[in-house]
Motif scaffolding. Structure first.
Motif, PDB file in Angstrom:
ATOM      1  N   ARG A 187      -4.096  -0.096   3.712  1.00 46.87           N
ATOM      2  CA  ARG A 187      -2.907   0.383   4.069  1.00 46.87           C
ATOM      3  C   ARG A 187      -1.728  -0.539   4.242  1.00 46.87           C
ATOM      4  O   ARG A 187      -0.811   0.088   3.952  1.00 46.87           O
ATOM      5  CB  ARG A 187      -3.438   1.662   4.876  1.00 46.87           C
ATOM      6  CG  ARG A 187      -3.512   0.916   6.327  1.00 46.87           C
ATOM      7  CD  ARG A 187      -3.691   1.964   7.397  1.00 46.87           C
ATOM      8  NE  ARG A 187      -3.819   1.628   8.647  1.00 46.87           N
ATOM      9  CZ  ARG A 187      -5.012   1.512   9.238  1.00 46.87           C
ATOM     10  NH1 ARG A 187      -6.267   1.878   8.714  1.00 46.87           N
ATOM     11  NH2 ARG A 187      -5.368   1.030  10.474  1.00 46.87           N
ATOM     12  N   ASN A 188      -2.197  -1.432   4.768  1.00 49.04           N
ATOM     13  CA  ASN A 188      -1.128  -2.683   4.856  1.00 49.04           C
ATOM     14  C   ASN A 188      -1.214  -3.595   3.398  1.00 49.04           C
ATOM     15  O   ASN A 188      -2.329  -4.247   3.613  1.00 49.04           O
ATOM     16  CB  ASN A 188      -1.213  -3.546   5.949  1.00 49.04           C
ATOM     17  CG  ASN A 188      -0.192  -4.802   5.847  1.00 49.04           C
ATOM     18  OD1 ASN A 188       0.516  -4.820   4.990  1.00 49.04           O
ATOM     19  ND2 ASN A 188      -0.607  -5.653   6.798  1.00 49.04           N
TER      20      ASN A 188
ATOM     21  N   ARG B 142       1.405   6.831  -1.452  1.00 51.74           N
ATOM     22  CA  ARG B 142       2.181   5.586  -0.905  1.00 51.74           C
ATOM     23  C   ARG B 142       3.700   6.085  -0.705  1.00 51.74           C
ATOM     24  O   ARG B 142       4.272   6.911  -1.527  1.00 51.74           O
ATOM     25  CB  ARG B 142       2.167   4.443  -1.973  1.00 51.74           C
ATOM     26  CG  ARG B 142       0.850   3.876  -1.821  1.00 51.74           C
ATOM     27  CD  ARG B 142       0.672   2.978  -0.642  1.00 51.74           C
ATOM     28  NE  ARG B 142      -0.558   2.114  -0.901  1.00 51.74           N
ATOM     29  CZ  ARG B 142      -1.103   1.219   0.151  1.00 51.74           C
ATOM     30  NH1 ARG B 142      -0.488   1.660   1.079  1.00 51.74           N
ATOM     31  NH2 ARG B 142      -1.822   0.304  -0.415  1.00 51.74           N
TER      32      ARG B 142
ATOM     33  N   GLU C 170       6.381   2.008   2.035  1.00 47.75           N
ATOM     34  CA  GLU C 170       5.185   1.093   1.620  1.00 47.75           C
ATOM     35  C   GLU C 170       5.054   0.591   0.257  1.00 47.75           C
ATOM     36  O   GLU C 170       4.538  -0.348   0.180  1.00 47.75           O
ATOM     37  CB  GLU C 170       4.050   1.942   1.683  1.00 47.75           C
ATOM     38  CG  GLU C 170       3.456   2.529   3.159  1.00 47.75           C
ATOM     39  CD  GLU C 170       2.278   3.554   2.905  1.00 47.75           C
ATOM     40  OE1 GLU C 170       1.641   3.978   4.082  1.00 47.75           O
ATOM     41  OE2 GLU C 170       1.910   4.116   1.797  1.00 47.75           O
TER      42      GLU C 170
ATOM     43  N   ALA D  17       6.095  -3.303  -0.473  1.00 44.90           N
ATOM     44  CA  ALA D  17       4.890  -4.114  -0.322  1.00 44.90           C
ATOM     45  C   ALA D  17       3.760  -4.186  -1.331  1.00 44.90           C
ATOM     46  O   ALA D  17       3.228  -5.126  -1.453  1.00 44.90           O
ATOM     47  CB  ALA D  17       4.250  -3.693   1.251  1.00 44.90           C
ATOM     48  N   CYS D  18       3.462  -2.936  -2.108  1.00 39.59           N
ATOM     49  CA  CYS D  18       2.622  -2.728  -2.859  1.00 39.59           C
ATOM     50  C   CYS D  18       2.820  -3.511  -4.142  1.00 39.59           C
ATOM     51  O   CYS D  18       1.954  -4.549  -4.678  1.00 39.59           O
ATOM     52  CB  CYS D  18       2.476  -1.511  -3.251  1.00 39.59           C
ATOM     53  SG  CYS D  18       1.737  -0.390  -2.167  1.00 39.59           S
TER      54      CYS D  18
ATOM     55  N   SER E 295       6.098   6.035  13.267  1.00 35.53           N
ATOM     56  CA  SER E 295       5.455   4.854  13.447  1.00 35.53           C
ATOM     57  C   SER E 295       6.396   4.046  14.497  1.00 35.53           C
ATOM     58  O   SER E 295       7.625   4.236  14.728  1.00 35.53           O
ATOM     59  CB  SER E 295       5.639   3.867  12.264  1.00 35.53           C
ATOM     60  OG  SER E 295       4.830   4.367  11.190  1.00 35.53           O
TER      61      SER E 295
ATOM     62  N   ASN F  60      -0.822  -9.343   9.591  1.00 34.91           N
ATOM     63  CA  ASN F  60      -1.152  -8.646   8.571  1.00 34.91           C
ATOM     64  C   ASN F  60      -2.455  -7.786   8.627  1.00 34.91           C
ATOM     65  O   ASN F  60      -2.782  -6.668   8.268  1.00 34.91           O
ATOM     66  CB  ASN F  60      -1.573  -9.580   7.159  1.00 34.91           C
ATOM     67  CG  ASN F  60      -0.366  -9.671   6.236  1.00 34.91           C
ATOM     68  OD1 ASN F  60       0.687  -8.771   6.158  1.00 34.91           O
ATOM     69  ND2 ASN F  60       0.037 -10.720   5.698  1.00 34.91           N
TER      70      ASN F  60
ATOM     71  N   ASP G  37      -0.072  -2.048  10.248  1.00 41.08           N
ATOM     72  CA  ASP G  37      -0.321  -0.925   9.230  1.00 41.08           C
ATOM     73  C   ASP G  37       0.553  -1.220   8.149  1.00 41.08           C
ATOM     74  O   ASP G  37       0.433  -0.757   6.948  1.00 41.08           O
ATOM     75  CB  ASP G  37      -0.130   0.542   9.684  1.00 41.08           C
ATOM     76  CG  ASP G  37      -1.104   1.046  10.913  1.00 41.08           C
ATOM     77  OD1 ASP G  37      -2.329   0.708  10.587  1.00 41.08           O
ATOM     78  OD2 ASP G  37      -0.886   1.474  11.984  1.00 41.08           O
ATOM     79  N   LEU G  38       1.578  -2.034   8.360  1.00 43.68           N
ATOM     80  CA  LEU G  38       2.567  -2.514   7.238  1.00 43.68           C
ATOM     81  C   LEU G  38       3.466  -3.526   7.748  1.00 43.68           C
ATOM     82  O   LEU G  38       3.829  -3.568   8.936  1.00 43.68           O
ATOM     83  CB  LEU G  38       3.463  -1.174   6.747  1.00 43.68           C
ATOM     84  CG  LEU G  38       4.339  -1.571   5.587  1.00 43.68           C
ATOM     85  CD1 LEU G  38       3.629  -1.617   4.361  1.00 43.68           C
ATOM     86  CD2 LEU G  38       5.387  -0.470   5.386  1.00 43.68           C
TER      87      LEU G  38
ATOM     88  N   ARG H 244       6.409  -5.880   6.028  1.00 41.02           N
ATOM     89  CA  ARG H 244       7.609  -6.142   5.149  1.00 41.02           C
ATOM     90  C   ARG H 244       8.325  -7.417   5.508  1.00 41.02           C
ATOM     91  O   ARG H 244       8.673  -7.449   6.730  1.00 41.02           O
ATOM     92  CB  ARG H 244       8.458  -4.973   4.968  1.00 41.02           C
ATOM     93  CG  ARG H 244       8.122  -3.565   4.613  1.00 41.02           C
ATOM     94  CD  ARG H 244       7.920  -3.555   2.978  1.00 41.02           C
ATOM     95  NE  ARG H 244       9.244  -3.676   2.566  1.00 41.02           N
ATOM     96  CZ  ARG H 244      10.126  -2.794   2.390  1.00 41.02           C
ATOM     97  NH1 ARG H 244       9.965  -1.513   2.938  1.00 41.02           N
ATOM     98  NH2 ARG H 244      11.478  -3.132   2.100  1.00 41.02           N
TER      99      ARG H 244
ATOM    100  N   ARG I  37       4.947  -2.597  11.201  1.00 40.80           N
ATOM    101  CA  ARG I  37       4.860  -0.957  11.403  1.00 40.80           C
ATOM    102  C   ARG I  37       3.450  -0.578  12.059  1.00 40.80           C
ATOM    103  O   ARG I  37       2.377  -1.068  11.489  1.00 40.80           O
ATOM    104  CB  ARG I  37       5.311  -0.058  10.394  1.00 40.80           C
ATOM    105  CG  ARG I  37       6.531  -0.228   9.919  1.00 40.80           C
ATOM    106  CD  ARG I  37       6.973   0.503   8.816  1.00 40.80           C
ATOM    107  NE  ARG I  37       8.478   0.359   8.466  1.00 40.80           N
ATOM    108  CZ  ARG I  37       9.327   1.297   8.618  1.00 40.80           C
ATOM    109  NH1 ARG I  37       8.979   2.634   9.035  1.00 40.80           N
ATOM    110  NH2 ARG I  37      10.756   1.110   8.481  1.00 40.80           N
TER     111      ARG I  37
END
Length: 307
Positions: free
Chosen positions: A67-68, A98, A102, A105-106, A243, A278, A282-283, A285, A298
């Motif tokens: 998810r991250n 997604r 997010e 970051a993917c 968040s 990391n 949860d995320l 950036r 986040r």
């Protein structure tokens, strides 16, 4: 030594199975370790399709572990490093649930895979649902994968350019709201940063078992910024879309594109800060240019402790 990183463009369950199951079975037939890291609904589909071989495959729920997206390379690297010889991985970091926050970051993750595993005897197949994902996402997949597999077969991507994707992802601005709580941090102020982070997390209702995680992540970011970003940094905290968000800004420039994603030897004295961030968040950036760096983390106000 060969490294392969194809994108699989599928449109339904049948084409998903047709594109993934032979990849797994061929690997198992060659005694290659195989892991399947895909989101829950596809994970169950593949477990069923591979029922006769499932005990030979490592399954990872990408909706949880990934998810991250910053966690994915360390997770896959750990699997690959446990084995000698060729390894096969199915990794699906992008799916229709997604969010817009997010997704950058993917795509950064997909570009960095080409750096993280270059020279390894490793094949990573990345499925993309062309019936659910928009044209821009599929175009990005062609930029981050040297080969595309679709209904017509295998073809080289004419748009493959991961370095350009990394630069673009790291150049995206990360804005902060004017009313965000903020504090200026210098050397020797980490106890105050930790207190500030805990107070903000409690104020905004972060689950109690995650308050320490948030405070630790913020403190690690501030420590790195003070150490490598010019001696001071600004820490801001606010809430957005269920968040709690923290952003740390400094005057440094991160030049190692795999910072926070590369395993650190037990005897090395440093290098674990961004890896830990990391793992906890949860995320994550990052914006980093010659004029400064901003790292944003986040934590979902609804989520339980990260795993």
């Amino acid at each position: 030594m060969t490294f392969a990183h194809p994108a699989l463009f599928y449109s339904d369950e049948e084409s998903y199975i047709d594109g993934t199951v032979p990849f797994v079975v061929e690997g198992l037939a060659s005694a290659e370790p195989v892991t399947v890291a895909v989101p829950g609904r596809n994970l169950e589909l593949l477990k069923e399709a591979l029922s006769g071989f499932s005990h030979l495959v490592t399954f990872i729920d990408m909706a949880d572990t990934g998810r991250n997206p910053g966690r994915i390379i360390p997770e896959l690297r750990a699997f690959a490093d446990r084995h000698r010889g060729a390894v096969r991985i199915i990794s699906e970091p992008v799916w229709d649930l997604r969010t817009d926050v997010e997704y950058p970051a993917c795509t950064l993750h997909e570009a960095l895979v080409n750096y993280a595993f270059s020279g390894r005897d490793l094949s990573i197949l990345c499925p993309y649902d062309i019936s659910a994902l928009n044209h821009d996402i599929l175009a990005d997949a062609e930029k981050t994968h040297p080969v595309v597999i679709d209904a017509s077969g295998h073809r080289p991507s004419d748009h493959f350019h991961p370095a350009r994707v990394v630069l673009a992802a790291h150049s995206l601005p990360l804005a902060t709201p004017a009313d965000a709580a903020s504090t200026l941090v210098g050397a020797g102020a980490m106890a105050a940063v930790r207190t500030f982070a805990r107070e903000q997390a409690t104020k905004f209702g972060l689950p109690r078992d995650r308050v320490d995680d948030f405070a630790l992540a913020v403190t690690e970011l501030a420590t790195n910024s003070v150490r490598h970003g010019g001696g001071e940094c600004t820490v801001r905290v606010w809430t957005e879309s269920e968040s709690i968000v923290c952003q740390v800004n400094d005057n440094g420039h991160i030049t190692d594109v795999l910072a926070g994603r590369t395993p650190v030897h037990a005897n090395d004295p440093g290098g674990r800060g961004l890896l830990l961030v990391n793992r906890l968040a949860d995320l994550v950036r990052t914006q980093t240019t010659s004029s400064g760096t901003a790292i944003q983390v986040r934590f979902d106000l609804r989520n339980k402790k990260a795993t």
